[in-house]
Design a protein around this motif. Structure first.
Motif, mmCIF file in Angstrom:
data_model
loop_
_atom_site.group_PDB
_atom_site.id
_atom_site.type_symbol
_atom_site.label_atom_id
_atom_site.label_comp_id
_atom_site.label_asym_id
_atom_site.label_seq_id
_atom_site.Cartn_x
_atom_site.Cartn_y
_atom_site.Cartn_z
ATOM 1 N N GLN A 40 -90.904 -39.547 28.379
ATOM 2 C CA GLN A 40 -90.988 -40.159 29.700
ATOM 3 C C GLN A 40 -91.995 -39.432 30.584
ATOM 4 O OE1 GLN A 40 -88.947 -42.717 31.557
ATOM 5 N NE2 GLN A 40 -88.934 -43.475 29.461
ATOM 6 N N VAL A 41 -91.961 -38.109 30.529
ATOM 7 C CA VAL A 41 -92.859 -37.313 31.372
ATOM 8 C C VAL A 41 -94.315 -37.532 30.969
ATOM 9 C CG1 VAL A 41 -93.581 -34.962 31.922
ATOM 10 C CG2 VAL A 41 -91.154 -35.556 31.964
ATOM 11 N N ILE A 42 -94.599 -37.382 29.680
ATOM 12 C CA ILE A 42 -95.994 -37.460 29.255
ATOM 13 C C ILE A 42 -96.523 -38.891 29.323
ATOM 14 C CG2 ILE A 42 -95.585 -37.731 26.771
ATOM 15 C CD1 ILE A 42 -97.905 -35.756 26.347
ATOM 16 N N ALA A 43 -95.643 -39.875 29.098
ATOM 17 C CA ALA A 43 -96.087 -41.267 29.158
ATOM 18 C C ALA A 43 -96.228 -41.764 30.590
ATOM 19 C CB ALA A 43 -95.119 -42.164 28.384
ATOM 20 N N SER A 44 -95.826 -40.948 31.570
ATOM 21 C CA SER A 44 -96.109 -41.280 32.966
ATOM 22 C C SER A 44 -97.584 -41.085 33.274
ATOM 23 C CB SER A 44 -95.264 -40.393 33.895
ATOM 24 O OG SER A 44 -93.888 -40.580 33.657
ATOM 25 N N HIS A 45 -98.281 -40.392 32.395
ATOM 26 C CA HIS A 45 -99.722 -40.171 32.554
ATOM 27 C C HIS A 45 -100.455 -41.491 32.294
ATOM 28 C CE1 HIS A 45 -103.748 -38.573 31.883
ATOM 29 N NE2 HIS A 45 -103.336 -37.407 32.386
ATOM 30 N N PRO A 46 -101.440 -41.840 33.107
ATOM 31 C CA PRO A 46 -102.133 -43.124 32.922
ATOM 32 C C PRO A 46 -102.896 -43.238 31.607
ATOM 33 C CG PRO A 46 -103.241 -41.767 34.576
ATOM 34 C CD PRO A 46 -101.926 -41.108 34.292
ATOM 35 N N GLY A 47 -103.112 -42.128 30.918
ATOM 36 C CA GLY A 47 -103.830 -42.175 29.649
ATOM 37 C C GLY A 47 -102.928 -42.236 28.433
ATOM 38 N N VAL A 48 -101.621 -42.474 28.649
ATOM 39 C CA VAL A 48 -100.660 -42.416 27.538
ATOM 40 C C VAL A 48 -99.742 -43.641 27.582
ATOM 41 C CG1 VAL A 48 -98.800 -41.089 26.457
ATOM 42 C CG2 VAL A 48 -100.700 -39.893 27.574
ATOM 43 N N THR A 49 -99.440 -44.171 26.405
ATOM 44 C CA THR A 49 -98.451 -45.242 26.255
ATOM 45 C C THR A 49 -97.283 -44.717 25.425
ATOM 46 O OG1 THR A 49 -100.003 -47.080 26.405
ATOM 47 C CG2 THR A 49 -97.984 -47.490 25.188
ATOM 48 N N ALA A 50 -96.076 -45.051 25.851
ATOM 49 C CA ALA A 50 -94.877 -44.634 25.112
ATOM 50 C C ALA A 50 -94.508 -45.697 24.086
ATOM 51 C CB ALA A 50 -93.714 -44.414 26.072
#
Length: 663
Positions: free
Chosen positions: A435-445
């Motif tokens: 959840q934390v890392i996919a909050s980054h605009p360059g990442v999709t969960a």
């Protein structure tokens, strides 16, 4: 004077015609016999069988009745008459006729089988089990008897026995659809949906027109992570039986599992239009609403079902208790638990309720009571954990993926930097991390993907070798590695068409496949989620997992056994793996989020973005057991949770060893 020899020949010929499907010739033969001998019981029986074949159960019942009048002690005629009455839904009369057959022959297998089936139709499963046990003794080569007994055993929660009996039915006839259905259903109940999948697929292949078989296959696929395929099979089930509310309810749950809340609600509303007020359907609707964030609306939906009824259906109670926790109504809900969790809800089939009740009492700080519920849920949940098999799997990985292998096969994989693999024990913080890392605009969960496991399973076929995985890996070629990596990247492309985005795969148990990942994706990033061993294991023990492959979680000794091997494997990877592993510690993440998030983003070659500090606003969907927790801001209340339960954890602590348990 009647020519007996001629009549017998005519009967034999008529029977042959009937067996070959030449029904008109068969009827003419039986009537010719009756013209010469109006009291020939066999001829009436033959005509009755013809009527049954074309669905004329009432006519068949009359004809069999005439045969019985002429030969009152013939159990074949009696059983045929009983079958015709059953076909007309005249269950009491049918049972009485089958009882007559038993009066003449107490070991009459067909009578025993059909009495058992009647008990099943009336949901009298204990009585059905008793009679069907006698049926399999009387007819040890009849798959019908075994299959029906398996279904009855499943209904009373005797899962292990049901599996053995269902396998016996399939061994007797590997195309027996009821046996296949019983076996696949039992394996689903035993939380082994991936094993059930092969049987369910065979079932649909043999009987493609049966809606309930497609529904079962959809359920197997959904529990095995194949949500898209599950959706397709559920659609087939609904197309075959548009008014089957069970199929519509399953469709709603599958859509909810994919985060398709509006479509899920449409499906459950269709079901409720067909069966208004049905408790089970209302409970599914409540779960859909709750998972979509509409918890207050869901709570108001199920609360009247609890407060206005003396007895409560298990699914309704489970939905109510879950929602009561979400709404802060734990104390009120606790008053209902004792009444509802006694009597019929003590069945092995309702183990999930014990986990929910345990969570409820954990919320209000009654830890002894909470642990008692968790313990009971774990004790009755179907599980099979083979320690020797698990050890063999771990040993095969470390024996295969050596430093020498990595050096020899260096450079055969894809140069893609898209995948970010988040691994660790279940309940170690993988969902929060994603959840934390996919909050980054360059990442999709992408969530918990089973693709790496699927690639591992299919690798021998892809390589055209007979050696199983992982022993086949040393034979991996650049071509086969490219195919395997391409398969995974194509799957990511379907989930995230924008190829500029990184994609997270947070299947925790991919830690078993880090060697394969390193060969296929040498530029991938691996984040290993660490959490206090006792907190991790306790959280597993307290979780009623729906996913397969987690049978170790339901026993403290087994948890300790699996955890030790997991830790040893991770230590091995740190030494042997040609990839860097970022060690993320849950306790540090919740204590100092910004520092830990900055380190994690730097490891993934991602620039800082403030959005990662508030993952609750990202809109990232989490469909695993942690879905509610990750909607909340980062909190520290789960740290050192084990201390509340220390006196109950002796087997776990002893199994881990104090050095590991209290590190």
């Amino acid at each position: 004077m009647t020519n007996a020899g001629t009549d017998n020949e005519r009967l034999e010929l008529a029977d042959l015609h009937q067996g070959a499907g030449r029904l008109q010739e068969a009827e003419a033969g039986y009537r010719a016999v009756l013209a010469d001998d109006p009291e020939n019981a066999d001829a009436y029986n033959g005509l009755g069988l013809l009527a049954m074949r074309i669905g004329q159960h009432d006519v068949a019942g009359q004809l069999f009745g005439m045969a019985v009048e002429l030969a009152p002690g013939d159990t074949v005629f009696l059983c045929n008459q009983g079958t015709a009455l059953y076909g007309e839904s005249r269950l009491d009369e049918a049972r009485a006729v089958f009882e007559q057959a038993l009066a003449h022959d107490e070991h009459c297998a067909k009578a025993l089988l059909n009495i058992g089936i009647i008990h099943k139709a009336r949901r009298e499963y204990a009585q059905a089990t008793e009679v069907l046990n006698r049926a399999v003794v009387a007819a040890p080569r009849d798959p019908d008897a075994f299959a029906n007994l398996a279904e009855a055993l499943l209904e009373i929660g005797q899962h292990d026995s049901a599996e053995n009996i269902a396998r016996a039915a399939v061994n007797l006839d590997n195309r027996h659809v009821l046996g296949l259905f019983a076996l696949a259903s039992t394996l689903v109940a035993l939380a082994r949906p991936q094993e059930a999948l092969a049987w369910a697929k065979r079932l649909v292949r043999y009987a493609p027109g049966e809606a309930r078989f497609h529904r079962l296959l959809a359920e197997c696929l959904a529990h095995s992570g194949g949500h898209e395929q599950a959706y397709r099979e559920a659609r087939k089930a609904i197309a075959l039986a548009p008014e089957d509310t069970a199929g519509l309810g399953l469709m709603a749950e599958i859509l909810a599992g994919q985060g398709e809340w509006d479509q899920a609600q449409d499906a459950i509303e269709r079901a409720l239009a067909l069966k208004p007020g049905d408790d089970q359907l209302v409970s599914i609707k409540a779960r859909v609403l709750e998972r979509s964030g509409r918890k207050a609306e869901a709570f108001e939906l199920v609360r009247p079902l609890i407060e206005n009824n003396a007895t409560v259906a298990p699914g309704t109670l489970g939905a109510y208790l879950t929602l009561a926790r979400r709404m802060g109504e734990q104390k009120q809900a606790a008053e209902i638990v004792d009444r509802a969790m006694s009597g019929r809800l003590a069945s092995r089939s309702h183990y999930g309720l014990y986990f929910t009740a345990g969570q409820l009492y954990d919320d209000i700080g009654d830890y002894d009571r909470a642990f008692d519920f968790f313990r009971r849920g774990n004790e009755i949940k179907p599980r099979t954990y083979d320690r020797a098999f698990a050890e063999k799997q771990f040993d095969a990985v470390t024996t295969t993926f050596t430093k020498a292998l990595f050096e020899r096969l260096s450079g055969i994989g894809s140069d893609s930097r898209r995948p970010i693999f988040i691994v660790g024990m279940p309940r170690s913080g993988t969902s929060l991390t994603e959840q934390v890392i996919a909050s980054h605009p360059g990442v999709t969960a992408a969530g918990e993907l089973r693709e790496i496991q699927s690639i591992a399973n299919a690798l021998p076929d892809l390589m055209d070798v007979t050696t199983p995985y992982p022993e086949c890996v040393p034979e991996l070629t650049r071509e086969s590695a490219a195919k395997a990596a391409g398969q995974y990247l194509d799957f990511l492309a379907e989930l995230a068409p924008d190829e500029t985005l990184r994609v997270t795969d947070k299947m925790p148990q991919n830690f078993m496949h880090l060697g394969l990942i390193a060969l296929l994706f040498p530029n991938a990033r691996i984040i290993h989620c660490n959490r206090n061993p006792l907190d991790t294991c306790l959280s597993c023990y307290f979780q009623n997992f729906a996913a397969s492959g987690l049978q170790f979680a339901y026993d403290q000794d087994n948890l300790a056994h699996y955890y030790r091997h997991y830790r040893r494997l991770m230590a091995y990877w740190r030494e042997a793996l040609p990839l860097s592993i970022h060690e993320l510690h849950y306790e540090r993440l919740v204590s100092d989020p910004e520092l830990e998030i900055r380190r994690m983003l730097e490891f993934c070659d991602l620039p800082w973005d403030d959005a990662c500090l508030d993952h609750t606003r990202s809109g990232v969907r989490t469909l695993t057991a942690s879905y509610d927790q990750v909607r909340q801001p980062i909190y520290t209340k789960s740290k050192q949770r084990w201390r509340h339960y220390k006196k109950h954890l002796k087997p776990l602590i002893n199994g881990l060893g104090e050095a590991l348990a209290f590190e």
